[in-house]
Design a protein around this motif. Structure first.
Motif, PDB file in Angstrom:
ATOM      1  N   GLY A  54       1.982  -4.126   1.149  1.00 25.12           N
ATOM      2  CA  GLY A  54       1.471  -3.521   2.377  1.00 25.12           C
ATOM      3  C   GLY A  54       2.468  -2.710   3.175  1.00 25.12           C
ATOM      4  N   THR A  55       3.702  -2.544   2.685  1.00 26.50           N
ATOM      5  CA  THR A  55       4.688  -1.763   3.405  1.00 26.50           C
ATOM      6  C   THR A  55       4.201  -0.324   3.596  1.00 26.50           C
ATOM      7  OG1 THR A  55       6.507  -3.064   2.504  1.00 26.50           O
ATOM      8  CG2 THR A  55       7.062  -0.902   3.389  1.00 26.50           C
ATOM      9  N   VAL A  56       4.260   0.167   4.826  1.00 21.75           N
ATOM     10  CA  VAL A  56       3.893   1.559   5.086  1.00 21.75           C
ATOM     11  C   VAL A  56       5.024   2.440   4.567  1.00 21.75           C
ATOM     12  CG1 VAL A  56       3.387   3.290   6.833  1.00 21.75           C
ATOM     13  CG2 VAL A  56       2.481   0.975   7.084  1.00 21.75           C
ATOM     14  N   LEU A  57       4.709   3.311   3.626  1.00 19.70           N
ATOM     15  CA  LEU A  57       5.717   4.134   2.975  1.00 19.70           C
ATOM     16  C   LEU A  57       5.875   5.503   3.620  1.00 19.70           C
ATOM     17  CD1 LEU A  57       4.816   3.325  -0.745  1.00 19.70           C
ATOM     18  CD2 LEU A  57       6.643   2.311   0.644  1.00 19.70           C
ATOM     19  N   MET A  58       4.775   6.116   4.034  1.00 20.44           N
ATOM     20  CA  MET A  58       4.863   7.463   4.589  1.00 20.44           C
ATOM     21  C   MET A  58       3.531   7.847   5.225  1.00 20.44           C
ATOM     22  SD  MET A  58       4.600   9.743   1.081  1.00 20.44           S
ATOM     23  CE  MET A  58       4.261  11.275   1.943  1.00 20.44           C
ATOM     24  N   MET A  59       3.575   8.944   5.963  1.00 27.71           N
ATOM     25  CA  MET A  59       2.365   9.555   6.489  1.00 27.71           C
ATOM     26  C   MET A  59       2.435  11.037   6.145  1.00 27.71           C
ATOM     27  SD  MET A  59       1.400  11.706   9.150  1.00 27.71           S
ATOM     28  CE  MET A  59      -0.260  12.241   9.612  1.00 27.71           C
ATOM     29  N   ALA A  60       1.331  11.578   5.654  1.00 25.47           N
ATOM     30  CA  ALA A  60       1.276  13.004   5.328  1.00 25.47           C
ATOM     31  C   ALA A  60      -0.133  13.502   5.632  1.00 25.47           C
ATOM     32  CB  ALA A  60       1.637  13.234   3.859  1.00 25.47           C
ATOM     33  N   TRP A  61      -0.347  14.785   5.373  1.00 28.26           N
ATOM     34  CA  TRP A  61      -1.638  15.391   5.667  1.00 28.26           C
ATOM     35  C   TRP A  61      -2.352  15.768   4.379  1.00 28.26           C
ATOM     36  CZ3 TRP A  61      -3.341  15.385  10.614  1.00 28.26           C
ATOM     37  CH2 TRP A  61      -2.374  15.211  11.618  1.00 28.26           C
TER      38      TRP A  61
ATOM     39  N   LEU B  46      -6.325   5.712   4.349  1.00 26.17           N
ATOM     40  CA  LEU B  46      -5.345   4.673   4.033  1.00 26.17           C
ATOM     41  C   LEU B  46      -5.297   4.562   2.511  1.00 26.17           C
ATOM     42  CD1 LEU B  46      -3.420   2.441   5.026  1.00 26.17           C
ATOM     43  CD2 LEU B  46      -5.379   0.867   4.959  1.00 26.17           C
ATOM     44  N   ILE B  47      -4.138   4.885   1.940  1.00 32.46           N
ATOM     45  CA  ILE B  47      -4.011   4.966   0.490  1.00 32.46           C
ATOM     46  C   ILE B  47      -3.018   3.924   0.003  1.00 32.46           C
ATOM     47  CG2 ILE B  47      -3.475   6.474  -1.457  1.00 32.46           C
ATOM     48  CD1 ILE B  47      -4.004   8.856   0.402  1.00 32.46           C
ATOM     49  N   GLY B  48      -3.479   3.012  -0.849  1.00 35.59           N
ATOM     50  CA  GLY B  48      -2.601   2.022  -1.465  1.00 35.59           C
ATOM     51  C   GLY B  48      -2.066   2.582  -2.772  1.00 35.59           C
ATOM     52  N   VAL B  49      -0.749   2.544  -2.945  1.00 33.04           N
ATOM     53  CA  VAL B  49      -0.145   3.161  -4.124  1.00 33.04           C
ATOM     54  C   VAL B  49       0.864   2.236  -4.791  1.00 33.04           C
ATOM     55  CG1 VAL B  49      -0.360   5.462  -3.095  1.00 33.04           C
ATOM     56  CG2 VAL B  49       1.820   4.232  -2.913  1.00 33.04           C
ATOM     57  N   GLU B  50       1.116   2.525  -6.052  1.00 42.36           N
ATOM     58  CA  GLU B  50       2.292   1.991  -6.736  1.00 42.36           C
ATOM     59  C   GLU B  50       3.333   3.101  -6.690  1.00 42.36           C
ATOM     60  OE1 GLU B  50       3.828   0.366 -11.086  1.00 42.36           O
ATOM     61  OE2 GLU B  50       1.688   0.727 -10.750  1.00 42.36           O
TER      62      GLU B  50
ATOM     63  N   GLU C 269      15.304   6.662   1.070  1.00 46.06           N
ATOM     64  CA  GLU C 269      14.866   5.353   1.533  1.00 46.06           C
ATOM     65  C   GLU C 269      13.515   5.007   0.912  1.00 46.06           C
ATOM     66  OE1 GLU C 269      16.379   3.195   3.474  1.00 46.06           O
ATOM     67  OE2 GLU C 269      18.102   4.402   4.116  1.00 46.06           O
ATOM     68  N   ARG C 270      13.238   3.712   0.855  1.00 44.66           N
ATOM     69  CA  ARG C 270      11.947   3.293   0.315  1.00 44.66           C
ATOM     70  C   ARG C 270      10.795   3.796   1.175  1.00 44.66           C
ATOM     71  NH1 ARG C 270       8.737  -2.274   0.406  1.00 44.66           N
ATOM     72  NH2 ARG C 270       7.359  -1.879  -1.367  1.00 44.66           N
ATOM     73  N   SER C 271      10.939   3.682   2.494  1.00 47.17           N
ATOM     74  CA  SER C 271       9.900   4.088   3.425  1.00 47.17           C
ATOM     75  C   SER C 271      10.421   5.167   4.361  1.00 47.17           C
ATOM     76  CB  SER C 271       9.430   2.883   4.249  1.00 47.17           C
ATOM     77  OG  SER C 271       8.627   3.297   5.341  1.00 47.17           O
ATOM     78  N   CYS C 272       9.555   6.081   4.751  1.00 49.19           N
ATOM     79  CA  CYS C 272       9.941   7.086   5.737  1.00 49.19           C
ATOM     80  C   CYS C 272      10.166   6.451   7.104  1.00 49.19           C
ATOM     81  CB  CYS C 272       8.845   8.157   5.849  1.00 49.19           C
ATOM     82  SG  CYS C 272       8.697   9.200   4.382  1.00 49.19           S
ATOM     83  N   PHE C 273       9.613   5.253   7.320  1.00 48.48           N
ATOM     84  CA  PHE C 273       9.735   4.573   8.605  1.00 48.48           C
ATOM     85  C   PHE C 273      10.916   3.607   8.598  1.00 48.48           C
ATOM     86  CE2 PHE C 273       5.383   5.968   8.201  1.00 48.48           C
ATOM     87  CZ  PHE C 273       5.125   6.535   9.441  1.00 48.48           C
ATOM     88  N   HIS C 274      12.096   4.133   8.245  1.00 57.36           N
ATOM     89  CA  HIS C 274      13.287   3.284   8.158  1.00 57.36           C
ATOM     90  C   HIS C 274      14.144   3.348   9.419  1.00 57.36           C
ATOM     91  CE1 HIS C 274      14.478   7.297   6.650  1.00 57.36           C
ATOM     92  NE2 HIS C 274      15.632   7.028   7.236  1.00 57.36           N
TER      93      HIS C 274
ATOM     94  N   PRO D 136      12.992  -6.131   9.798  1.00 60.98           N
ATOM     95  CA  PRO D 136      12.073  -5.450   8.884  1.00 60.98           C
ATOM     96  C   PRO D 136      10.691  -6.063   8.976  1.00 60.98           C
ATOM     97  CG  PRO D 136      13.534  -6.900   7.672  1.00 60.98           C
ATOM     98  CD  PRO D 136      14.048  -6.863   9.082  1.00 60.98           C
ATOM     99  N   PRO D 137       9.644  -5.288   8.718  1.00 65.28           N
ATOM    100  CA  PRO D 137       8.290  -5.850   8.765  1.00 65.28           C
ATOM    101  C   PRO D 137       8.138  -6.968   7.751  1.00 65.28           C
ATOM    102  CG  PRO D 137       8.299  -3.715   7.676  1.00 65.28           C
ATOM    103  CD  PRO D 137       9.660  -3.897   8.283  1.00 65.28           C
ATOM    104  N   PRO D 138       7.334  -7.992   8.077  1.00 61.63           N
ATOM    105  CA  PRO D 138       7.189  -9.124   7.161  1.00 61.63           C
ATOM    106  C   PRO D 138       6.791  -8.718   5.751  1.00 61.63           C
ATOM    107  CG  PRO D 138       6.178  -9.616   9.276  1.00 61.63           C
ATOM    108  CD  PRO D 138       6.569  -8.168   9.319  1.00 61.63           C
ATOM    109  N   ALA D 139       5.954  -7.696   5.634  1.00 59.23           N
ATOM    110  CA  ALA D 139       5.487  -7.281   4.316  1.00 59.23           C
ATOM    111  C   ALA D 139       6.616  -6.767   3.440  1.00 59.23           C
ATOM    112  CB  ALA D 139       4.404  -6.202   4.460  1.00 59.23           C
ATOM    113  N   ASP D 140       7.699  -6.328   4.071  1.00 62.37           N
ATOM    114  CA  ASP D 140       8.788  -5.734   3.310  1.00 62.37           C
ATOM    115  C   ASP D 140       9.830  -6.764   2.881  1.00 62.37           C
ATOM    116  OD1 ASP D 140       9.863  -3.424   2.162  1.00 62.37           O
ATOM    117  OD2 ASP D 140      11.274  -3.157   3.792  1.00 62.37           O
ATOM    118  N   THR D 141       9.763  -7.968   3.407  1.00 59.29           N
ATOM    119  CA  THR D 141      10.795  -8.969   3.158  1.00 59.29           C
ATOM    120  C   THR D 141      10.903  -9.323   1.680  1.00 59.29           C
ATOM    121  OG1 THR D 141      10.457  -9.898   5.360  1.00 59.29           O
ATOM    122  CG2 THR D 141      11.612 -11.265   3.758  1.00 59.29           C
ATOM    123  N   LEU D 142       9.786  -9.525   1.021  1.00 58.09           N
ATOM    124  CA  LEU D 142       9.824  -9.904  -0.398  1.00 58.09           C
ATOM    125  C   LEU D 142      10.346  -8.768  -1.261  1.00 58.09           C
ATOM    126  CD1 LEU D 142       6.522 -11.950  -0.778  1.00 58.09           C
ATOM    127  CD2 LEU D 142       8.865 -12.787  -0.482  1.00 58.09           C
ATOM    128  N   SER D 143      10.055  -7.529  -0.867  1.00 56.69           N
ATOM    129  CA  SER D 143      10.601  -6.392  -1.606  1.00 56.69           C
ATOM    130  C   SER D 143      12.118  -6.334  -1.453  1.00 56.69           C
ATOM    131  CB  SER D 143       9.980  -5.083  -1.103  1.00 56.69           C
ATOM    132  OG  SER D 143       8.601  -5.063  -1.357  1.00 56.69           O
TER     133      SER D 143
END
Length: 201
Positions: A36-43, A94-98, A109-114, A122-129
């Motif tokens: 569930g980590t938010v990776l980026m936002m685009a148009w 909302l797009i879920g990706v691999e 960086e893994r996420s644009c929101f670094h 870090p967000p809880p969803a990112d801890t395991l990563s």
């Protein structure tokens, strides 16, 4: 993911169903489909959404270049689409990706929101990563007296034995209704399967 497989999961959405703004664009939030980590936002515009659905990989509209943009075509950091949703107003995606290569941001960086204002965990969803990244680093760059490195040296059979032991210990802690022990043992149970994945990968 092949296009037919993706289309079978997303045949309830059509590009024409989306409410685009006066520029013909809609914001698309991209997140890791597993944690569930938010990776980026685009148009996206209607054409890029259509190409995303047909190919099973993300396509966006670059406002700066005024052209379609196949994410990862140059870097190799392709995003394979696993799910595609839109909100209640039909004006956001909302797009879920691999995320191949585990890098979504052009900075590496893994996420644009670094970036964060002040000290933010870090967000809880990112801890395991992050945990998995540390485990992989121990595998690739061994550290003296590291428990993780000792597991890798002992091989998969040792890791599997520990996985079985930790599973039993979670059960026993739950049976004893011991919250502290449950938390500790569940932590071990989250850790050892990632060691197995890193060892097998």
């Amino acid at each position: 993911m092949s296009a037919p497989e993706f289309n079978s999961l997303s045949n309830a959405i059509l590009p024409s169903q989306i409410r685009y703004d006066d520029r013909g664009l809609v914001p698309a939030i991209v997140q890791d489909y597993l944690d569930g980590t938010v990776l980026m936002m685009a148009w996206m515009n209607q054409e890029s959404l259509q190409k995303t659905m047909e190919s099973g990989e993300t396509w966006f509209w670059s406002r700066s270049r005024g052209s379609l943009w196949h994410k990862g075509a140059t870097s190799g950091h392709i995003q394979q689409v696993r799910s595609l949703r839109y909100d209640c107003d039909s004006d956001a995606l909302l797009i879920g990706v691999e995320q191949l290569g585990d890098i979504a941001c052009h900075t590496g960086e893994r996420s644009c929101f670094h970036q964060a204002s002040g000290k933010v965990a870090p967000p809880p969803a990112d801890t395991l990563s992050q945990l998995f990244a540390v485990i992989c680093d121990r595998r690739d760059n061994p550290v003296a007296d590291s428990y993780t490195c000792k597991l890798f040296d002992a091989g998969d059979n040792k890791i599997l034995k520990k996985l079985g032991e930790e599973t039993a210990e979670v059960v026993m802690a739950a049976k004893d209704n011991d919250p502290d022990a449950i938390a500790s043992e569940v932590g071990d149970l989250l850790y050892h399967p990632r060691c197995l994945s890193a060892s097998s990968g």
